[in-house]
Scaffold this active site. Structure first.
Site, PDB file in Angstrom:
ATOM      1  N   ARG A  69      35.910  36.313  27.353  1.00  0.00           N
ATOM      2  CA  ARG A  69      34.750  37.046  27.303  1.00  0.00           C
ATOM      3  C   ARG A  69      34.682  37.659  25.840  1.00  0.00           C
ATOM      4  O   ARG A  69      33.609  37.997  25.260  1.00  0.00           O
ATOM      5  CB  ARG A  69      34.355  37.820  28.281  1.00  0.00           C
ATOM      6  N   GLU A 106      49.610  44.455  36.448  1.00  0.00           N
ATOM      7  CA  GLU A 106      49.786  44.985  37.506  1.00  0.00           C
ATOM      8  C   GLU A 106      51.326  44.587  38.328  1.00  0.00           C
ATOM      9  O   GLU A 106      52.000  45.384  38.838  1.00  0.00           O
ATOM     10  CB  GLU A 106      48.768  44.889  38.599  1.00  0.00           C
TER      11      GLU A 106
END
Ligand code: AMP
Length: 181
Positions: A69, A106
Protein backbone atom coordinates in the site's frame (compact mmCIF):
# COMPACT_ATOMS: atom_id res chain seq x y z
CA UNK A 1 -3.12 21.87 -3.66
CA UNK A 2 -6.51 21.35 -5.34
CA UNK A 3 -9.33 22.49 -3.03
CA UNK A 4 -11.89 19.87 -2.02
CA UNK A 5 -15.47 20.28 -3.12
CA UNK A 6 -17.90 20.78 -0.22
CA UNK A 7 -17.23 22.13 3.25
CA UNK A 8 -16.35 19.04 5.27
CA UNK A 9 -12.69 19.22 6.46
CA UNK A 10 -10.21 16.89 4.80
CA UNK A 11 -9.43 15.01 8.01
CA UNK A 12 -13.10 14.10 8.51
CA UNK A 13 -13.51 13.02 4.90
CA UNK A 14 -10.36 10.89 5.07
CA UNK A 15 -11.49 9.32 8.32
CA UNK A 16 -14.90 8.48 6.85
CA UNK A 17 -13.26 6.88 3.81
CA UNK A 18 -11.04 4.51 5.79
CA UNK A 19 -12.94 1.36 6.68
CA UNK A 20 -12.33 -0.50 9.94
CA UNK A 21 -12.31 -4.26 9.37
CA UNK A 22 -12.28 -6.19 12.67
CA UNK A 23 -10.26 -9.38 13.04
CA UNK A 24 -8.36 -9.04 9.74
CA UNK A 25 -5.94 -10.57 8.86
CA UNK A 26 -5.96 -12.19 12.33
CA UNK A 27 -8.31 -12.16 15.32
CA UNK A 28 -7.77 -9.05 17.44
CA UNK A 29 -6.44 -6.82 14.61
CA UNK A 30 -8.60 -3.85 13.57
CA UNK A 31 -7.51 -3.44 9.94
CA UNK A 32 -7.54 0.07 8.44
CA UNK A 33 -8.78 -0.54 4.90
CA UNK A 34 -7.85 2.42 2.69
CA UNK A 35 -9.43 1.09 -0.52
CA UNK A 36 -12.56 3.30 -0.24
CA UNK A 37 -10.28 6.34 0.04
CA UNK A 38 -8.23 5.22 -2.99
CA UNK A 39 -11.44 4.76 -4.99
CA UNK A 40 -12.43 8.41 -4.47
CA UNK A 41 -10.35 10.34 -6.98
CA UNK A 42 -10.68 13.72 -5.31
CA UNK A 43 -9.84 12.32 -1.89
CA UNK A 44 -6.95 10.19 -3.15
CA UNK A 45 -5.34 13.25 -4.70
CA UNK A 46 -6.01 15.40 -1.62
CA UNK A 47 -4.50 12.72 0.66
CA UNK A 48 -1.33 12.46 -1.48
CA UNK A 49 -1.03 16.27 -1.55
CA UNK A 50 -1.40 16.46 2.24
CA UNK A 51 1.17 13.68 2.79
CA UNK A 52 3.66 15.50 0.59
CA UNK A 53 3.02 19.11 1.65
CA UNK A 54 5.20 19.17 4.82
CA UNK A 55 8.21 18.38 2.62
CA UNK A 56 7.53 20.72 -0.28
CA UNK A 57 10.52 22.93 0.53
CA UNK A 58 12.89 20.12 1.46
CA UNK A 59 14.36 19.40 -1.98
CA UNK A 60 13.30 15.79 -1.77
CA UNK A 61 15.17 13.60 -4.27
CA UNK A 62 13.47 10.26 -3.54
CA UNK A 63 10.32 8.81 -2.05
CA UNK A 64 10.87 5.42 -0.41
CA UNK A 65 7.79 3.28 0.20
CA UNK A 66 7.06 -0.20 1.51
CA UNK A 67 5.05 -2.75 -0.42
CA UNK A 68 2.28 -2.83 -1.14
CA UNK A 69 0.00 0.00 0.00
CA UNK A 70 2.97 2.29 0.48
CA UNK A 71 3.63 1.98 -3.27
CA UNK A 72 0.14 3.25 -4.11
CA UNK A 73 0.67 6.43 -2.09
CA UNK A 74 4.39 6.83 -2.64
CA UNK A 75 4.40 6.85 -6.45
CA UNK A 76 2.06 9.85 -6.91
CA UNK A 77 3.92 11.72 -4.17
CA UNK A 78 7.23 11.12 -5.96
CA UNK A 79 5.59 12.36 -9.17
CA UNK A 80 4.42 15.52 -7.40
CA UNK A 81 7.95 16.23 -6.12
CA UNK A 82 9.55 15.31 -9.43
CA UNK A 83 11.53 12.86 -7.27
CA UNK A 84 12.58 9.25 -7.82
CA UNK A 85 10.60 6.36 -6.38
CA UNK A 86 12.42 3.58 -4.51
CA UNK A 87 10.57 0.42 -3.49
CA UNK A 88 11.27 -1.43 -0.25
CA UNK A 89 10.08 -5.02 -0.49
CA UNK A 90 9.81 -8.18 1.53
CA UNK A 91 12.82 -10.45 1.31
CA UNK A 92 13.42 -12.18 -2.05
CA UNK A 93 11.27 -9.93 -4.24
CA UNK A 94 13.84 -7.44 -5.56
CA UNK A 95 15.89 -8.84 -8.46
CA UNK A 96 19.28 -7.12 -8.05
CA UNK A 97 21.81 -6.83 -5.22
CA UNK A 98 20.03 -5.76 -2.03
CA UNK A 99 20.64 -4.44 1.44
CA UNK A 100 18.49 -6.18 4.08
CA UNK A 101 17.11 -5.26 7.51
CA UNK A 102 15.42 -7.59 9.98
CA UNK A 103 12.63 -6.24 12.18
CA UNK A 104 10.51 -7.64 14.99
CA UNK A 105 6.88 -8.63 14.56
CA UNK A 106 4.41 -9.41 17.31
CA UNK A 107 5.48 -13.05 16.92
CA UNK A 108 8.87 -13.59 15.29
CA UNK A 109 10.55 -11.36 12.74
CA UNK A 110 10.51 -10.34 9.09
CA UNK A 111 12.93 -8.87 6.59
CA UNK A 112 12.80 -5.89 4.23
CA UNK A 113 15.14 -5.17 1.34
CA UNK A 114 16.18 -2.22 -0.81
CA UNK A 115 18.33 -2.29 -3.94
CA UNK A 116 21.85 -1.50 -2.79
CA UNK A 117 22.35 1.04 -5.60
CA UNK A 118 18.95 2.77 -5.20
CA UNK A 119 20.21 5.68 -3.09
CA UNK A 120 23.50 7.41 -2.44
CA UNK A 121 24.94 9.99 -0.01
CA UNK A 122 23.35 13.39 -0.59
CA UNK A 123 19.95 11.93 -1.48
CA UNK A 124 17.07 13.40 0.54
CA UNK A 125 14.32 10.93 1.29
CA UNK A 126 10.71 10.92 2.44
CA UNK A 127 9.35 7.56 3.58
CA UNK A 128 5.65 6.97 2.91
CA UNK A 129 3.29 4.28 4.18
CA UNK A 130 -0.42 3.93 4.84
CA UNK A 131 -0.33 2.97 8.55
CA UNK A 132 2.20 3.49 11.36
CA UNK A 133 1.38 0.74 13.87
CA UNK A 134 4.23 -0.60 16.07
CA UNK A 135 6.75 1.28 13.93
CA UNK A 136 8.87 -1.78 13.15
CA UNK A 137 8.38 -1.40 9.40
CA UNK A 138 9.11 2.33 9.39
CA UNK A 139 12.18 1.94 11.62
CA UNK A 140 13.60 -0.82 9.40
CA UNK A 141 12.95 1.33 6.32
CA UNK A 142 14.78 4.26 7.94
CA UNK A 143 17.73 1.96 8.67
CA UNK A 144 17.78 0.81 5.02
CA UNK A 145 17.99 4.43 3.85
CA UNK A 146 20.68 5.19 6.46
CA UNK A 147 22.67 2.15 5.37
CA UNK A 148 22.89 3.46 1.81
CA UNK A 149 24.21 6.80 3.12
CA UNK A 150 21.12 8.83 2.12
CA UNK A 151 19.27 11.13 4.54
CA UNK A 152 15.78 10.48 5.90
CA UNK A 153 14.19 13.93 5.87
CA UNK A 154 10.97 12.54 7.32
CA UNK A 155 8.17 9.99 7.26
CA UNK A 156 4.53 10.52 6.20
CA UNK A 157 1.63 8.24 7.09
CA UNK A 158 -2.07 8.36 6.36
CA UNK A 159 -2.86 6.82 9.75
CA UNK A 160 -0.92 6.58 13.00
CA UNK A 161 -2.23 4.10 15.56
CA UNK A 162 -1.03 6.13 18.52
CA UNK A 163 -1.93 3.49 21.10
CA UNK A 164 0.76 1.21 19.58
CA UNK A 165 3.47 3.85 20.18
CA UNK A 166 5.03 3.43 16.76
CA UNK A 167 6.45 6.94 17.05
CA UNK A 168 8.89 5.65 19.65
CA UNK A 169 10.40 3.24 17.13
CA UNK A 170 11.29 6.20 14.90
CA UNK A 171 12.02 8.67 17.71
CA UNK A 172 14.19 11.52 16.51
CA UNK A 173 12.88 11.24 12.95
CA UNK A 174 10.48 13.85 11.64
CA UNK A 175 7.05 12.31 11.09
CA UNK A 176 3.60 13.38 9.94
CA UNK A 177 0.30 11.53 10.03
CA UNK A 178 -2.95 12.81 8.56
CA UNK A 179 -5.05 10.87 11.09
CA UNK A 180 -4.04 9.73 14.57
CA UNK A 181 -6.15 7.18 16.45
P1 AMP B 1 4.16 -1.73 11.96
O1 AMP B 1 5.48 -2.24 11.45
O2 AMP B 1 3.64 -2.50 13.13
O3 AMP B 1 4.19 -0.24 12.22
O4 AMP B 1 3.09 -2.00 10.82
C1 AMP B 1 3.03 -1.15 9.73
C2 AMP B 1 2.78 -1.91 8.45
O5 AMP B 1 1.79 -2.92 8.61
C3 AMP B 1 2.27 -0.96 7.39
O6 AMP B 1 2.91 -1.27 6.17
C4 AMP B 1 0.78 -1.21 7.34
O7 AMP B 1 0.35 -1.27 6.00
C5 AMP B 1 0.56 -2.52 8.04
N1 AMP B 1 -0.40 -2.44 9.16
C6 AMP B 1 -0.13 -2.61 10.46
N2 AMP B 1 -1.22 -2.52 11.22
C7 AMP B 1 -2.24 -2.25 10.36
C8 AMP B 1 -3.65 -2.02 10.52
N3 AMP B 1 -4.25 -2.05 11.74
N4 AMP B 1 -4.39 -1.77 9.43
C9 AMP B 1 -3.79 -1.73 8.20
N5 AMP B 1 -2.49 -1.95 7.99
C10 AMP B 1 -1.71 -2.20 9.05
Amino acid sequence: MTPLRGTEPLVERLSAAIRDVPDFPRPGILFKDITPLLADGELFRAACDALAAPYDDEEITHVVAVESRGFILGAPIAHRFGAGFVPVRKSGKLPHVTHRETYALEYGSDELEIHADALRPGDRVVIVDDVLATGGTAAATCRLVDALGATVIGCSFLVELGFLSGGEAIAGRRRHALLVY
